[in-house]
Design an enzyme around this catalytic site. Structure first.
Site, PDB file in Angstrom:
ATOM      1  N   ASN A   1      -6.555   1.576   9.586  1.00 57.96           N
ATOM      2  CA  ASN A   1      -7.586   1.723  10.632  1.00 57.96           C
ATOM      3  C   ASN A   1      -8.309   0.590  11.104  1.00 57.96           C
ATOM      4  OD1 ASN A   1      -6.491   4.208  11.796  1.00 57.96           O
ATOM      5  ND2 ASN A   1      -7.375   5.196  10.209  1.00 57.96           N
TER       6      ASN A   1
ATOM      7  N   MET B   1      -0.244   7.791   3.012  1.00 55.59           N
ATOM      8  CA  MET B   1       0.442   7.385   4.232  1.00 55.59           C
ATOM      9  C   MET B   1       1.585   6.535   3.816  1.00 55.59           C
ATOM     10  SD  MET B   1      -0.705   8.749   7.281  1.00 55.59           S
ATOM     11  CE  MET B   1      -0.777   7.495   8.595  1.00 55.59           C
TER      12      MET B   1
ATOM     13  N   GLU C   1     -10.417  12.995  18.529  1.00 57.41           N
ATOM     14  CA  GLU C   1     -10.015  13.827  17.337  1.00 57.41           C
ATOM     15  C   GLU C   1     -11.303  14.417  16.896  1.00 57.41           C
ATOM     16  OE1 GLU C   1      -8.965  12.426  13.000  1.00 57.41           O
ATOM     17  OE2 GLU C   1      -7.251  12.429  14.167  1.00 57.41           O
TER      18      GLU C   1
ATOM     19  N   LYS D   1      -5.850   3.812  19.150  1.00 57.67           N
ATOM     20  CA  LYS D   1      -6.000   4.673  18.041  1.00 57.67           C
ATOM     21  C   LYS D   1      -7.326   4.949  17.753  1.00 57.67           C
ATOM     22  CE  LYS D   1      -4.412   6.647  14.219  1.00 57.67           C
ATOM     23  NZ  LYS D   1      -5.593   6.748  13.309  1.00 57.67           N
TER      24      LYS D   1
ATOM     25  N   GLY E   1       1.030  -1.133   0.057  1.00 53.99           N
ATOM     26  CA  GLY E   1       0.002  -0.012   0.003  1.00 53.99           C
ATOM     27  C   GLY E   1       0.859   1.357  -0.013  1.00 53.99           C
TER      28      GLY E   1
END
Length: 338
Positions: A94, A11, A196, A189, A7
């Site tokens: 995630n 990121m 957030e 996370k 990937g």
């Protein structure tokens, strides 16, 4: 240290570049060949398939998967025949922590150790480093710690002489932490992202109130459908939001990275004309609320922030239409459209 990265999007590509700069050998794979080719100039060796990626790595292999959560199981299924005992497979996206617990058990039978790494830093991580929240077996964490240390903002290993909590705190001060067994990294996370959501909503709502601080100087209809301002003289301010956001960045108790980004956006275009205001959620906020409900922990702010994102996508429109219909029905109130 050698690593394979699956990937090479926003990121993944930057993480590989940071690892290369830190002296590691990186082999990358992405279904989009252009993404692989683009990193060739940075010293990344490309692979044309997951099988080729695994074959190019020396045992014990370390493979980091950086793809959207919905693709992780497919990648693992394709990689699994090419992995062996002692290999470490990392999911840095995630994913939901429930899936991490399942995957770690499934891979353990083949001797493959699985780490779930919550990765925060976004597109800024290339230069500033990534905050890494790690779950999984301690021996696997130790094996890949040079990679974690390079990716983290501190850019070096925690003091080797420290043990237990002291070692954890030393690593945390550098920007990475072994949070606990499988799933712990993504659990931490998940809650990070829930927080957030709440912080973003607070900045957005506060700055929106400042934007409307001139309501008393605006002409408003006087009728039964409009609640009048009791004291228009209290709302006569034409405020410079970009300057206020910039001001708050310096010495204010509410300064933060999110405020930095808000100030930058307002400084570029105070009206934010390029944005429609549709705010997505990728799952972490929902999972945070589900966890809060399961353990009976109040999470008022996080819930409101998540529901606000739903509303931004038009999912409140029918409810609002029904409210207007009820007002018309019981009071003859004609919907005002302006």
């Amino acid at each position: 240290m050698q690593i394979g990265m699956v990937g090479l999007g926003r990121m993944g590509a930057n993480m590989v570049r940071r690892l290369i700069q830190g002296g590691h050998e990186c082999i990358g794979y992405d279904p989009k060949s252009a993404a692989v080719q683009a990193l060739g100039a940075h010293g990344v060796r490309g692979a044309a398939s997951l099988r080729e990626l695994a074959g190019a790595l020396k045992a014990p292999r370390t493979i980091w998967v950086m793809v959207p959560a919905g693709f992780v199981d497919g990648v693992i299924k394709e990689l699994r025949p090419h992995l062996g005992s002692g290999d470490v497979l990392i999911d840095g996206g995630n994913s939901r922590y429930h899936d991490d617990i399942r995957r770690s058990r499934e891979l353990e039978a083949a001797g493959v150790r699985y780490l779930d790494v919550g990765t925060s830093g976004g597109v800024l991580g290339l230069e500033e480093g990534y905050c890494l929240m790690v779950g999984g077996p301690a021996d696997a964490v130790a094996q890949v710690e040079p990679l974690l240390a390079t990716l983290a903002p501190g850019g070096k290993l925690a003091a080797g002489a420290a043990q237990g909590r002291a070692a954890s705190r030393a690593a945390a001060a550098l920007g990475y932490l072994h949070c606990g067994p499988s799933g712990a990294g993504h659990f931490v996370k998940m809650v990070h992202n829930g927080i957030e959501y709440g912080l973003m909503a607070a900045y957005a709502e506060g700055l929106n109130l400042l934007r409307h601080a001139n309501a008393g100087s605006q002409s408003a209809p006087v009728d039964a459908e409009t609640a009048p301002l009791a004291e228009p003289r209290y709302f006569q301010y034409e405020l410079d939001l970009a300057a206020i956001a910039e001001l708050w960045r310096h010495g204010s108790i509410i300064s933060s990275r999110l405020l930095d980004l808000s100030a930058a956006a307002l400084g570029t275009d105070a009206a934010l004309g390029q944005f429609a205001g549709r705010v997505s959620d990728s799952g972490e906020g929902r999972w945070t609320l589900e966890a809060a409900i399961e353990v009976g922990v109040p999470a008022y702010v996080l819930a409101a922030a998540l529901f606000g994102r739903f509303a931004s996508r038009g999912h409140a429109e029918f409810a609002d239409q029904l409210l207007a219909a009820m007002r018309l029905g019981f009071g003859g109130h004609v919907e005002r459209r302006a």
